[in-house]
Enzyme design. Structure first.
Site, PDB file in Angstrom:
ATOM      1  N   GLU A  44      -5.343   6.931 -11.596  1.00 16.18           N
ATOM      2  CA  GLU A  44      -4.362   5.956 -10.548  1.00 16.18           C
ATOM      3  C   GLU A  44      -2.914   6.071 -10.941  1.00 16.18           C
ATOM      4  OE1 GLU A  44      -4.747   1.741  -8.861  1.00 16.18           O
ATOM      5  OE2 GLU A  44      -6.325   2.707  -8.996  1.00 16.18           O
ATOM      6  N   GLU A  55       2.302  -5.989  -6.077  1.00 15.92           N
ATOM      7  CA  GLU A  55       2.592  -6.688  -7.972  1.00 15.92           C
ATOM      8  C   GLU A  55       3.096  -8.137  -8.576  1.00 15.92           C
ATOM      9  OE1 GLU A  55       1.340  -3.662  -8.450  1.00 15.92           O
ATOM     10  OE2 GLU A  55       1.066  -2.245  -6.501  1.00 15.92           O
TER      11      GLU A  55
END
Lengths: 256, 394
Positions: A44, A55
């Site tokens: 990724e 995040e």
């Protein structure tokens, strides 16, 4: 068979995440083929965003480092083209909807496909809004990865029915980041997916140790690790390639 | 499929973890917004706790001084807690309580929404945590202490630009972390569906009151409505009632900071482009790669890089007009209204006053302007003193 389907047909997949351009893109270009060499089955690549709401602090800071280093979407495309010449490892872009939309959704997805990117993961694009990107992903042959979360419940079947590539199972509530314990009933989430569709499932969010990876791989077809790797990038900076690769080898061994 | 659209804007762009929460909220809102008992309970709070209806004040001296249209001020500054934010906070906290939530979280810029949410949570006995950019906790230190007095926990946000945008990011992150017992009291007409609709509806009491008040005072509808716009809740609250009245013009005033030709502004409509952020498609200040721009305004409440989706649509359709007002113009208006009417406006609302000063003289004496005086300026006094280079020892 697509590159992604092939990966999952060969056993449990180890899927590391790195932020493109952290600490700079020349390191990213060395790191990705080296991680593939070290056993990463699918990688990724995070396209940094100024405001990554899904995040935790570790990846937020990586995004800031990458953006401060002058990383842009165009420069990432150029780097990925060069990376593709060195490795055949399946690649997924992970970013937020705004960088894709503002770049021009079709232009972004077309460029990504031309660079050899296999899949796209967009955490702020839920099932109900996927028409923003889905038509272009279909047109250019990129898998738009669906996410399911511990709160998804009855939504899992709806989402799984239209999923492609693999299903990204969010292991825990909250944002990305290392956790000492994962309490969610992952097995239950994954069996709901599998009842609906025969599609690989990979677990992400909070996994950092080989023991956790091993435990999660009992339930899933793949294990995704982000923050633990990004921490190494933060700690070692331009010298991060070797420590990250040795971590990748250890994690891959734990699930094999 | 996609819900909550205003033309091309709006939508529901949130992580999967939150999808059931926004769906649950929508269901609850659809139920309670038609529930007579709920509406009565809220109305009683407006009347007995907030002090509604708020006054519609004819600013006679200002009108004479400017020599044009008659100017009325909708006195949201007189509400309990000092701004229009209490209208939405009471509505959402009451809704959260009905939904069985025991905890509310909220972002705040200037602190007005944080104070309003902390107040509503104290009143209704819910746990409350407020996220506020670190820079804003310094600009508005008094409001931090005020929220703490009300029993809320205030988290200074140190990520990104340490202002309102980052406070929203952090509140969303906290909501994904703990959603089961927690409601996110979003403070403006922004974010994922159904927030823009819910907040607009709770604020629309402003315009409803204005309609009956101005009909009583002038025997006609206003010709022009003026309000400041950050996310846009006080403006939407005033405008919504009049959207179907073609004779009523409306102007939203966004923050031009040091000027829209500098990189120090928060003028989303003037300078922004279409994007998808904070759960909605709308206009945002951003670069060519979709990185959200650091924005600036003297006003912490307008210091936001986006605008609510319904405003973006009103701009697209031309139904409302949006103009940019600089720090300097806002500060001058802050002083002007204080001296001429004896009313100290919030620095946010001063942006609307500033535009009225520009436009009223060119309008006819038989025309009527209603300005939404969305908040009171006590919180800004120290900052204005600093702006003018005056030392204050508190």
């Amino acid at each position: 068979m697509s590159r992604i389907a092939e990966v999952f047909s060969k056993g449990k997949a180890f899927i590391p995440f790195i932020t493109a351009g952290d600490p700079d893109l020349s390191i990213t270009e060395i790191l990705i083929p080296a991680m593939a060499e070290a056993g990463a089955d699918l990688i990724e690549i995070g396209i940094p965003f100024s405001d990554p709401v899904a995040e935790g602090i570790v990846i937020q800071e990586a995004d800031m480092r990458a953006l401060s280093a002058g990383t842009t979407t165009d420069k990432i495309f150029e780097s990925v083209k060069r990376i593709r010449m060195k490795t055949g490892v399946p690649l997924a872009f992970m970013t937020y909807l705004n960088p894709v939309f503002v770049y021009g959704s079709e232009r972004f997805i077309k460029n990504a496909a031309e660079c050899g990117v296999d899949a796209l993961i967009v955490p702020d694009l839920p099932y109900e809004e996927k028409e923003e990107l889905k038509p272009y992903c279909s047109k250019y042959g990129i898998d738009l990865i669906s996410l399911i979360a511990p709160t998804s419940k009855e939504r899992i079947k709806t989402i799984a029915a239209e999923a492609e590539g693999f299903v990204y199972c969010v292991s825990s509530m909250g944002v990305t980041g290392v956790r000492t314990k994962i309490n969610t009933n992952i097995g239950n989430m994954i069996s709901l997916v599998k009842e609906t569709k025969d599609i690989p499932c990979a677990i992400g969010f909070g996994i950092s140790t080989p023991e956790q990876a091993k435990e999660m791989s009992q339930y899933a077809d793949g294990v995704i690790v982000g923050s633990a790797i990004v921490k190494l990038a933060a700690k070692y900076g331009t010298d991060c390639v070797e420590p990250i690769c040795s971590y990748v080898r250890e994690m891959k061994a734990a699930i094999s | 499929m996609s819900k909550g659209r205003f033309g091309q804007h709006g939508g529901q762009f949130v992580p999967e973890t939150l999808m059931n929460a926004v769906e649950e909220l929508l269901e609850a809102y659809e139920k309670y917004s038609h529930d007579e008992e709920f509406l009565k309970e809220l109305q009683t709070l407006h009347e007995t706790y907030t002090g509604r209806p708020s006054l519609l004040y004819y600013a006679e001296k200002m009108t004479k001084d400017l020599g044009g249209a008659k100017i009325y001020l909708k006195r949201e500054d007189l509400n309990h807690t000092g701004s229009h934010k209490i209208n939405n906070a009471l509505g959402q906290v009451l809704l959260a309580k009905k939904m069985g939530k025991t905890r509310v979280i909220a972002e705040t810029g200037a602190g007005q929404h944080g104070v309003a949410t902390a107040t509503a949570a104290a009143l209704m006995g819910l746990e409350c945590e407020i996220y506020m950019g670190e820079e804003d906790t310094e600009r508005q230190a008094l409001n931090v202490f005020r929220m703490e007095l009300l029993g809320a926990k205030v988290h200074p946000v140190t990520s990104g630009t340490k202002t309102l945008k980052d406070a929203v990011n952090e509140t969303m992150r906290e909501w994904t972390n703990r959603v089961e017992d927690t409601h996110y009291v979003l403070g403006s007409v922004m974010g994922p569906h159904p927030f823009p609709t819910i907040v607009r509806d709770f604020q629309s009491i402003i315009g409803k009151e204005v309609r009956s008040q101005i009909l009583k005072a002038e025997g006609k509808l206003p010709d022009l409505l003026i309000a400041c716009v950050g996310g846009g809740s006080n403006a939407m609250g005033l405008f919504y009632e009049f959207l179907e009245e073609p004779s009523v013009k409306m102007i939203g005033c966004e923050a031009a900071g040091h000027g829209i030709d500098t990189d120090q502004h928060a003028a989303t409509i003037s300078k922004g482009t279409l994007g998808i952020f904070h759960g909605m498609k709308s206009y945002f200040c951003q670069d060519e790669y979709g990185q959200i721009a650091p924005v600036y305004s003297i006003s912490a409440g307008l210091d936001y890089p986006g605008i609510g989706p319904e405003h973006a649509n009103l701009h697209d359709s031309g139904r409302a007009q949006y103009v940019a007002v600089t720090d300097l113009e806002a500060v001058e208006a802050f002083e002007y209204l204080s001296r001429i009417e004896g009313i100290i406006p919030a620095i946010e609302s001063s942006h609307a006053i500033a535009h009225a000063r520009k436009i009223a003289p060119s309008m006819g004496k038989d025309e009527v302007i209603v300005i939404n005086l969305s908040g009171r300026g006590d919180k800004d006094v120290a900052a204005i003193a600093r702006y003018k280079g005056v030392q204050i020892y508190e």
